[in-house]
Design a protein around this motif. Structure first.
Motif, PDB file in Angstrom:
ATOM      1  N   VAL A 223      35.400  -7.051 -21.819  1.00  0.00           N
ATOM      2  CA  VAL A 223      34.929  -6.109 -20.799  1.00  0.00           C
ATOM      3  C   VAL A 223      34.142  -5.010 -21.503  1.00  0.00           C
ATOM      4  N   ALA A 224      32.864  -4.906 -21.147  1.00  0.00           N
ATOM      5  CA  ALA A 224      32.030  -3.809 -21.678  1.00  0.00           C
ATOM      6  C   ALA A 224      31.992  -2.726 -20.612  1.00  0.00           C
ATOM      7  N   GLY A 225      31.007  -2.759 -19.731  1.00  0.00           N
ATOM      8  CA  GLY A 225      30.917  -1.736 -18.677  1.00  0.00           C
ATOM      9  C   GLY A 225      31.704  -2.070 -17.427  1.00  0.00           C
ATOM     10  N   ALA A 226      32.137  -3.319 -17.307  1.00  0.00           N
ATOM     11  CA  ALA A 226      32.943  -3.796 -16.156  1.00  0.00           C
ATOM     12  C   ALA A 226      32.164  -3.824 -14.844  1.00  0.00           C
ATOM     13  N   THR A 227      30.832  -3.713 -14.893  1.00  0.00           N
ATOM     14  CA  THR A 227      30.100  -3.709 -13.621  1.00  0.00           C
ATOM     15  C   THR A 227      29.922  -5.123 -13.062  1.00  0.00           C
ATOM     16  N   ASP A 228      30.205  -6.133 -13.863  1.00  0.00           N
ATOM     17  CA  ASP A 228      30.383  -7.493 -13.337  1.00  0.00           C
ATOM     18  C   ASP A 228      31.870  -7.818 -13.241  1.00  0.00           C
ATOM     19  N   GLY A 300      27.162   0.023 -17.116  1.00  0.00           N
ATOM     20  CA  GLY A 300      26.684  -1.324 -17.431  1.00  0.00           C
ATOM     21  C   GLY A 300      25.881  -1.365 -18.716  1.00  0.00           C
ATOM     22  N   THR A 301      25.998  -2.499 -19.416  1.00  0.00           N
ATOM     23  CA  THR A 301      25.310  -2.651 -20.697  1.00  0.00           C
ATOM     24  C   THR A 301      24.277  -3.777 -20.625  1.00  0.00           C
ATOM     25  N   ILE A 302      23.277  -3.675 -21.485  1.00  0.00           N
ATOM     26  CA  ILE A 302      22.290  -4.756 -21.556  1.00  0.00           C
ATOM     27  C   ILE A 302      22.975  -5.994 -22.148  1.00  0.00           C
ATOM     28  N   GLY A 303      23.908  -5.775 -23.091  1.00  0.00           N
ATOM     29  CA  GLY A 303      24.667  -6.907 -23.657  1.00  0.00           C
ATOM     30  C   GLY A 303      25.408  -7.670 -22.567  1.00  0.00           C
ATOM     31  N   GLY A 304      26.001  -6.952 -21.625  1.00  0.00           N
ATOM     32  CA  GLY A 304      26.720  -7.600 -20.514  1.00  0.00           C
ATOM     33  C   GLY A 304      25.772  -8.353 -19.611  1.00  0.00           C
ATOM     34  N   ALA A 307      25.149 -11.523 -21.600  1.00  0.00           N
ATOM     35  CA  ALA A 307      26.314 -12.399 -21.794  1.00  0.00           C
ATOM     36  C   ALA A 307      26.777 -13.027 -20.488  1.00  0.00           C
ATOM     37  N   ASN A 308      26.532 -12.359 -19.357  1.00  0.00           N
ATOM     38  CA  ASN A 308      27.010 -12.946 -18.099  1.00  0.00           C
ATOM     39  C   ASN A 308      26.198 -14.178 -17.695  1.00  0.00           C
ATOM     40  N   GLY A 309      25.057 -14.384 -18.340  1.00  0.00           N
ATOM     41  CA  GLY A 309      24.277 -15.607 -18.099  1.00  0.00           C
ATOM     42  C   GLY A 309      23.682 -15.698 -16.712  1.00  0.00           C
ATOM     43  N   PHE A 356      30.895 -13.185 -29.889  1.00  0.00           N
ATOM     44  CA  PHE A 356      30.513 -12.164 -28.912  1.00  0.00           C
ATOM     45  C   PHE A 356      29.087 -11.710 -29.235  1.00  0.00           C
ATOM     46  N   VAL A 357      28.456 -11.081 -28.249  1.00  0.00           N
ATOM     47  CA  VAL A 357      27.090 -10.581 -28.469  1.00  0.00           C
ATOM     48  C   VAL A 357      27.192  -9.286 -29.265  1.00  0.00           C
ATOM     49  N   GLU A 358      26.501  -9.247 -30.392  1.00  0.00           N
ATOM     50  CA  GLU A 358      26.559  -8.034 -31.215  1.00  0.00           C
ATOM     51  C   GLU A 358      25.370  -7.116 -30.929  1.00  0.00           C
ATOM     52  N   ASP A 381      16.064   0.624  -3.942  1.00  0.00           N
ATOM     53  CA  ASP A 381      17.144   1.081  -4.817  1.00  0.00           C
ATOM     54  C   ASP A 381      18.389   0.219  -4.670  1.00  0.00           C
ATOM     55  N   GLU A 382      19.083   0.077  -5.766  1.00  0.00           N
ATOM     56  CA  GLU A 382      20.403  -0.540  -5.783  1.00  0.00           C
ATOM     57  C   GLU A 382      20.425  -1.883  -5.071  1.00  0.00           C
ATOM     58  N   ASP A 383      19.535  -2.737  -5.464  1.00  0.00           N
ATOM     59  CA  ASP A 383      19.529  -4.070  -4.880  1.00  0.00           C
ATOM     60  C   ASP A 383      19.320  -5.087  -5.995  1.00  0.00           C
ATOM     61  N   ILE A 384      19.894  -6.268  -5.783  1.00  0.00           N
ATOM     62  CA  ILE A 384      19.759  -7.335  -6.776  1.00  0.00           C
ATOM     63  C   ILE A 384      18.435  -8.055  -6.526  1.00  0.00           C
ATOM     64  N   SER A 385      17.807  -8.510  -7.604  1.00  0.00           N
ATOM     65  CA  SER A 385      16.486  -9.134  -7.488  1.00  0.00           C
ATOM     66  C   SER A 385      16.519 -10.420  -6.691  1.00  0.00           C
TER      67      SER A 385
HETATM   68  C1  FAD Z   1      26.539  -1.952  -7.650  1.00  0.00           C
HETATM   69  C2  FAD Z   1      25.981  -2.855  -8.711  1.00  0.00           C
HETATM   70  C3  FAD Z   1      24.618  -2.988  -8.819  1.00  0.00           C
HETATM   71  C4  FAD Z   1      24.081  -3.834  -9.780  1.00  0.00           C
HETATM   72  N1  FAD Z   1      22.729  -3.937  -9.869  1.00  0.00           N
HETATM   73  C5  FAD Z   1      22.191  -4.743 -10.800  1.00  0.00           C
HETATM   74  C6  FAD Z   1      20.789  -4.863 -10.903  1.00  0.00           C
HETATM   75  O1  FAD Z   1      20.034  -4.210 -10.179  1.00  0.00           O
HETATM   76  N2  FAD Z   1      20.297  -5.706 -11.843  1.00  0.00           N
HETATM   77  C7  FAD Z   1      21.107  -6.419 -12.676  1.00  0.00           C
HETATM   78  O2  FAD Z   1      20.606  -7.174 -13.524  1.00  0.00           O
HETATM   79  N3  FAD Z   1      22.442  -6.326 -12.601  1.00  0.00           N
HETATM   80  C8  FAD Z   1      22.992  -5.513 -11.686  1.00  0.00           C
HETATM   81  N4  FAD Z   1      24.353  -5.423 -11.588  1.00  0.00           N
HETATM   82  C9  FAD Z   1      25.198  -6.257 -12.452  1.00  0.00           C
HETATM   83  C10 FAD Z   1      25.677  -5.570 -13.736  1.00  0.00           C
HETATM   84  O3  FAD Z   1      25.570  -4.170 -13.637  1.00  0.00           O
HETATM   85  C11 FAD Z   1      24.903  -6.017 -14.962  1.00  0.00           C
HETATM   86  O4  FAD Z   1      24.949  -7.410 -15.122  1.00  0.00           O
HETATM   87  C12 FAD Z   1      25.408  -5.331 -16.240  1.00  0.00           C
HETATM   88  O5  FAD Z   1      24.425  -5.393 -17.216  1.00  0.00           O
HETATM   89  C13 FAD Z   1      26.689  -5.944 -16.773  1.00  0.00           C
HETATM   90  O6  FAD Z   1      27.055  -5.234 -17.932  1.00  0.00           O
HETATM   91  P1  FAD Z   1      28.548  -4.748 -18.169  1.00  0.00           P
HETATM   92  O7  FAD Z   1      28.572  -4.079 -19.484  1.00  0.00           O
HETATM   93  O8  FAD Z   1      29.039  -3.984 -17.023  1.00  0.00           O
HETATM   94  O9  FAD Z   1      29.261  -6.164 -18.241  1.00  0.00           O
HETATM   95  P2  FAD Z   1      30.778  -6.551 -17.973  1.00  0.00           P
HETATM   96  O10 FAD Z   1      31.062  -6.566 -16.533  1.00  0.00           O
HETATM   97  O11 FAD Z   1      31.684  -5.767 -18.846  1.00  0.00           O
HETATM   98  O12 FAD Z   1      30.714  -8.051 -18.517  1.00  0.00           O
HETATM   99  C14 FAD Z   1      29.846  -9.016 -17.937  1.00  0.00           C
HETATM  100  C15 FAD Z   1      30.033 -10.364 -18.645  1.00  0.00           C
HETATM  101  O13 FAD Z   1      29.572 -10.283 -19.975  1.00  0.00           O
HETATM  102  C16 FAD Z   1      30.637 -10.510 -20.903  1.00  0.00           C
HETATM  103  N5  FAD Z   1      30.375  -9.593 -21.999  1.00  0.00           N
HETATM  104  C17 FAD Z   1      30.085  -8.255 -21.912  1.00  0.00           C
HETATM  105  N6  FAD Z   1      29.753  -7.793 -23.126  1.00  0.00           N
HETATM  106  C18 FAD Z   1      29.838  -8.837 -23.990  1.00  0.00           C
HETATM  107  C19 FAD Z   1      29.606  -8.992 -25.379  1.00  0.00           C
HETATM  108  N7  FAD Z   1      29.204  -7.977 -26.152  1.00  0.00           N
HETATM  109  N8  FAD Z   1      29.770 -10.223 -25.923  1.00  0.00           N
HETATM  110  C20 FAD Z   1      30.162 -11.263 -25.163  1.00  0.00           C
HETATM  111  N9  FAD Z   1      30.408 -11.188 -23.855  1.00  0.00           N
HETATM  112  C21 FAD Z   1      30.237  -9.978 -23.271  1.00  0.00           C
HETATM  113  C22 FAD Z   1      31.908 -10.278 -20.124  1.00  0.00           C
HETATM  114  O14 FAD Z   1      32.987 -11.010 -20.665  1.00  0.00           O
HETATM  115  C23 FAD Z   1      31.477 -10.812 -18.752  1.00  0.00           C
HETATM  116  O15 FAD Z   1      31.502 -12.215 -18.766  1.00  0.00           O
HETATM  117  C24 FAD Z   1      24.932  -4.566 -10.646  1.00  0.00           C
HETATM  118  C25 FAD Z   1      26.319  -4.402 -10.552  1.00  0.00           C
HETATM  119  C26 FAD Z   1      26.838  -3.552  -9.601  1.00  0.00           C
HETATM  120  C27 FAD Z   1      28.313  -3.380  -9.517  1.00  0.00           C
END
Ligand code: FAD
Ligand code: FES
Ligand code: FES
Length: 489
Positions: A223-228, A300-304, A307-309, A356-358, A381-385
């Motif tokens: 869990v990085a930013g947990a936004t997924d 949220g992180t770019i790494g996440g 990694a979420n594919g 893991f993604v470094e 704003d705040e919409d998925i592509s």
């Molecule tokens: C309200 C809302 C709006 C959003 N809008 C967008 C948007 O406009 N565009 C968009 O692209 N996304 C959007 N998202 C999705 C999300 O914010 C992004 O995908 C974000 O970059 C995920 O990063 P995170 O750090 O929160 O990932 P996490 O939720 O922490 O993890 C996501 C996945 O990546 C894995 N992971 C994370 N870090 C690593 C690592 N270093 N190595 C290996 N695995 C890793 C986790 O195990 C999980 O499978 C939105 C989400 C929300 C809740």
């Protein structure tokens, strides 16, 4: 090995040695601490009613950011200062200037969204002395109000900025030195392990410890930013075990800029990356302002996003078009590959057990090259592509295409290059005729799906039109360029 998560909640020290690995901060606040000012609107990071501030020490400074408590896990809070709306007013009940401005500007009706707006305005007030309209709107992108309308709330933000010199009782200003000292005490390089009810929560003390943990638990959820991941828990009710938190690891948060390019640690949040990208690759920074709301960008992180594919993540098309590479790490060492090769198929990435993604490396675009990325959504704003397309072009002095990369999200099961389009452009003069001919090549590259975001036909036509738009932007008159810039703003 430590056995508790310790943080400061408003003024109080919290130590939790028994904790559900995916307990959300919002549940903790509302159900366990009866701090019910933070509301639950959507439980998925969209509405902002649950907004709180989380402060932590970054490069010796105490920095506060707004986050969505509904998808932030308590396990990610070690050595942080959580500030809820209850902490703002003075002990005698005098409202904080941010709250008072909301009253004075009639920024609240039913009040359900109001604590979240107050916290977002407070986050802005702490970080920006004289925010302009665009900055205010960006800070409020992640807060929804169904009854007041946004104008009074924006006016409150403008008013409170003017009141700053008289704001003598801001709690976080008063407490700053004390909080820094307490957070330093809580910061640890020890790994934290909490076990209970057969589930484990792990907070590795270092990147080495993360690698060891992932070798021992290759199926663990990072869990990085947990936004997924937050939504897997609040919406899909998934039970995760073990859960490994990485958001605190400084080693994953480095941004290194060299003449060759930019290295972004996997744990760099969108907000942190923004300023560097604004200077180095402005079109990429503009894309970031279209990702989620401010709270999501803070977490949220770019790494996440890599990694979420996800086939509809916004950063992969931009990064692939820029020829970025991704570095994976495990106890066996590191390996680096072009980012496009990381995405094998829908739901399948080239990540071995324990890896893991470094970090990511983005080569610096040449000064005379053109890079653009377009995000197409139903609302700005705040919409998925529905789709997101990125173009990176270099031409020689005669105008012949010497380098072209086109990559799209939302057009296939993975973020994917448009190699036929690239082939139709490469080596040819970058002219209207070449572009017209290249449009058809999208039919060879992509067979998009129809879903609730867009039909297949819409996606295919829009991708072609984005190529035309890119051509017009690159070759257009200054007036045309100005028109596009205005549309983007
Ligand atoms: C309200 C809302 C709006 C959003 N809008 C967008 C948007 O406009 N565009 C968009 O692209 N996304 C959007 N998202 C999705 C999300 O914010 C992004 O995908 C974000 O970059 C995920 O990063 P995170 O750090 O929160 O990932 P996490 O939720 O922490 O993890 C996501 C996945 O990546 C894995 N992971 C994370 N870090 C690593 C690592 N270093 N190595 C290996 N695995 C890793 C986790 O195990 C999980 O499978 C939105 C989400 C929300 C809740
Ligand atoms: S409850 Fe809606 S963003 Fe958290
Ligand atoms: S005041 Fe009712 S939702 Fe905003």
């Amino acid at each position: 090995m430590a056995d508790s998560i310790r943080f400061i909640l408003n003024g109080e020290d919290i130590a939790l040695s028994s904790l559900d690995p995916t307990e959300t901060l919002l549940d903790f606040l509302r159900l366990k601490r009866r701090l019910t000012g933070s509301k639950e609107g959507c439980a998925e990071g969209d509405c902002g009613a649950c907004t709180v501030l989380v402060g932590r020490i970054v490069s010796g400074r105490l920095a506060y950011e707004t986050v969505n408590a509904c998808i932030r896990f308590v396990g990610s809070l070690n050595a942080t200062h959580v500030v809820t709306v209850e902490h703002l007013a003075a002990k005698d009940g005098t409202l904080h200037p941010v709250q008072q401005a909301m009253v004075d500007c009639h920024g609240s009706q039913c009040g359900f969204c109001t604590p979240g707006f107050v916290m977002s305005l407070y986050g802005l007030w702490l970080t920006s002395e004289t925010p302009g309209r665009a900055e205010i709107e960006r800070a409020l992108q992640g807060n929804l109000c169904r009854c007041t309308g946004y104008e009074p709330i924006v006016k409150a933000a403008e008013l409170v900025a003017r009141m700053r010199p008289s704001a003598l009782f801001d709690p976080l200003e008063r407490e700053r030195a004390n909080i820094i000292a307490r957070l330093k005490d809580l910061t640890t390089r020890e790994t934290i392990l909490i076990e209970g009810d057969g589930r484990r929560l792990i907070v590795p003390g270092s990147v080495e410890a993360l690698a060891t943990t992932m070798t021992a638990h290759p199926k663990a959820t990072i869990v990085a930013g947990a936004t997924d991941v937050g939504l897997w828990v609040t919406k899909q009710m998934r039970v995760l075990d073990p859960v490994v938190f990485i958001n605190h690891l400084d080693e994953l948060q480095d941004i290194v800029v060299t003449p060759e390019g930019i290295t972004l640690g996997a744990g760099v949040s969108y907000s942190t990356a923004f300023e560097t990208l604004r200077q180095e690759i402005p079109a990429f920074a503009r894309l970031i302002t279209r990702i989620g709301g401010q709270q999501v960008r803070n977490m949220g992180t770019i790494g996440g996003n890599i990694a979420n594919g996800s086939p509809i993540g916004d950063s992969p098309p931009a990064l692939i078009a820029l020829s970025a590479t991704v570095t994976l790490r495990s106890t066996s060492g590191t390996r680096t590959m072009p980012l496009e090769d990381f995405f094998i198929d829908y739901g399948k990435q080239d990540r071995q057990p324990g890896e893991f993604v470094e970090c990511l490396f983005v080569p610096r675009p040449k000064a005379q090259s053109h890079f653009a990325v377009y995000k197409i959504t139903k609302r700005r704003d705040e919409d998925i592509s529905a789709l997101c397309g990125a173009f990176h072009l270099e031409t020689d002095e005669a105008g012949t295409v010497t380098h072209i990369r086109v990559a799209f999200g939302g057009m296939a099961g993975t973020p994917k290059r448009a190699r036929s389009v690239e082939a139709a452009l490469y080596g040819r003069p970058f002219t209207q005729a070449t572009v017209e001919a290249a449009r058809d090549a999208f039919d060879l590259d992509y067979k998009p799906l129809t879903d609730w975001r867009a039909t297949a036909e819409y996606r295919q036509l829009t991708a072609k039109n984005l190529l035309t738009r890119f051509f017009l932007e690159v070759s257009g008159t200054p007036q045309e360029l100005q028109r596009f810039a205005t549309e983007e703003a």
